[in-house]
Design an enzyme around this catalytic site. Sequence first.
Site, short mmCIF file in Angstrom:
data_model
loop_
_atom_site.label_atom_id
_atom_site.label_comp_id
_atom_site.label_asym_id
_atom_site.label_seq_id
_atom_site.Cartn_x
_atom_site.Cartn_y
_atom_site.Cartn_z
N LYS A 1 0.84 -1.20 0.00
CA LYS A 1 0.00 0.00 0.00
C LYS A 1 0.88 1.25 0.00
CE LYS A 1 -4.00 1.83 2.56
NZ LYS A 1 -4.89 1.58 3.73
N SER B 1 -9.68 1.46 2.90
CA SER B 1 -8.86 2.25 1.99
C SER B 1 -7.81 1.43 1.25
CB SER B 1 -8.14 3.35 2.77
OG SER B 1 -7.28 2.79 3.77
N SER C 1 -9.85 -1.05 7.05
CA SER C 1 -9.30 -0.76 5.74
C SER C 1 -8.63 -1.93 5.02
CB SER C 1 -8.31 0.41 5.82
OG SER C 1 -9.00 1.61 6.04
#
EC number: 6.3.5.7
Length: 475
Positions: A77, A152, A176
């Site tokens: 990420k 996310s 997330s």
Amino acid sequence: MKKETALSILEGLKNGSIDFEDYALRKLEIIQKKDNVINAYISLDSEDFIREKIMEIKEKLASGKNMKIPGLIVSVKDNISTNFLPTTAASKILENYVPPYNATVVEKILEEGGIIIGKTNLDEFAMGSTTEFSAYGVTKNPWDITRVPGGSSGGSAASLSYGSADLSLGSDTGGSVRLPASYTATVGLKPTYGTISRYGLIPYANSLEQISPMARSVKDVSLILDVIKGYDPRDATSLNFEYREFNEKKFKICVPDEFIEGSENPIKSAIYNLLEKIEGEGIVIEYGRKFDKLNYALSTYYTIAFAEAASNLSRYDGKLYPNYYEGRSYREMSENTRKNYFGFEVKKRILMGIFALSEGFINDYYIAATKGRRIIRDEILKMTNDCIIAGSVSPILPPKIGERINDPLKLYAMDIYTVVANLAGVPALAMPAGFYNGLPIGIQFMAGPYEERKLLELGSFIEDKTGLYGIIAGD
């Protein structure tokens, strides 16, 4: 339906049936073929860099070095620092920013032979539940490109889902990694707070967020967790700990009404069907438990998260990072920088956080939320002392792109079941429970602090019984 697990690939790499270089370059080809539609990645390593890493891995293996994940492809990420690829947090304010150091988890992956193929898309500064709030475009769900992959960590989940990576790192502030896992038929583990180093994670809400492993199976998540866990003196929130071993033959699962009854019918059906399938065979399931504190979870979580975001993002004032707007004064420079480089959702959360911390309101909002957090944590610890909590990951199926982005209340409500684990600091696992009209549905399990092994044992048992693991979308 094609299946592929990191463990099966690792076995092939070790016994020579899979060539290191061919395999890595094949993953790069998959990205080049599919990611122009999915948009899971913000940046990628070059072929030359990948070949160089493979040579290093082979040399280490030849010298007798034992590595845990040699040759496996890992996506990371883009709010986790890497000194060899930009780390943007999906924000224009950090465009082209390359940190001078690697996050601790990145160093551990490289040390154990993992090949980091690229940095994945996310909601800007991890503030979102759909991966629509990115300065680098929306990530699409590989199971249905008209729908979101969750957020996310939607880019990390999507990269796994369409088969471009074997393992992935996300971060989980309020669900997330678990929400994207649920929406993409992958697996995400939010670990006990403090058990994985946060050093090198661009912060959103320090007391809530954790770097978290993702994969296409529970056993693969266990593999990467073993690589990245552990105390780190560079992280003030890191703990010296030992995961609790789980040697019992029986599991007790409790299903509080509040964690499932507010979900859409296909989700409830999939979860109840899965629980019915595993009941017996050493698993006891208790229905009808009550968790009436769930009504306070969202307001408690978002008040704390927004307040911490306002504090953390104050550093982006035009002085420390490469992108800024000139001004005749410091105030003008910082105002122009933030106005032009922060996205709308980030600005909104900063303003709400400043309000919650402001004189005259801090007791009614932030302090009250910290008290509410303690009440929720105490209730969760009491329940997980007796059983593993099971329920929905999301109350809804993956929404269409654009469906929830303009309605904050509906958007934030997607996190209702996941924020509890972050408020309590306990581990939570999201894994596939089934499908409805081709759309994945996930189930969530929560355990007590340091009981990751218990969750992983349960998850592994379930995926063996259901066969819902290692699935690649579109194949």
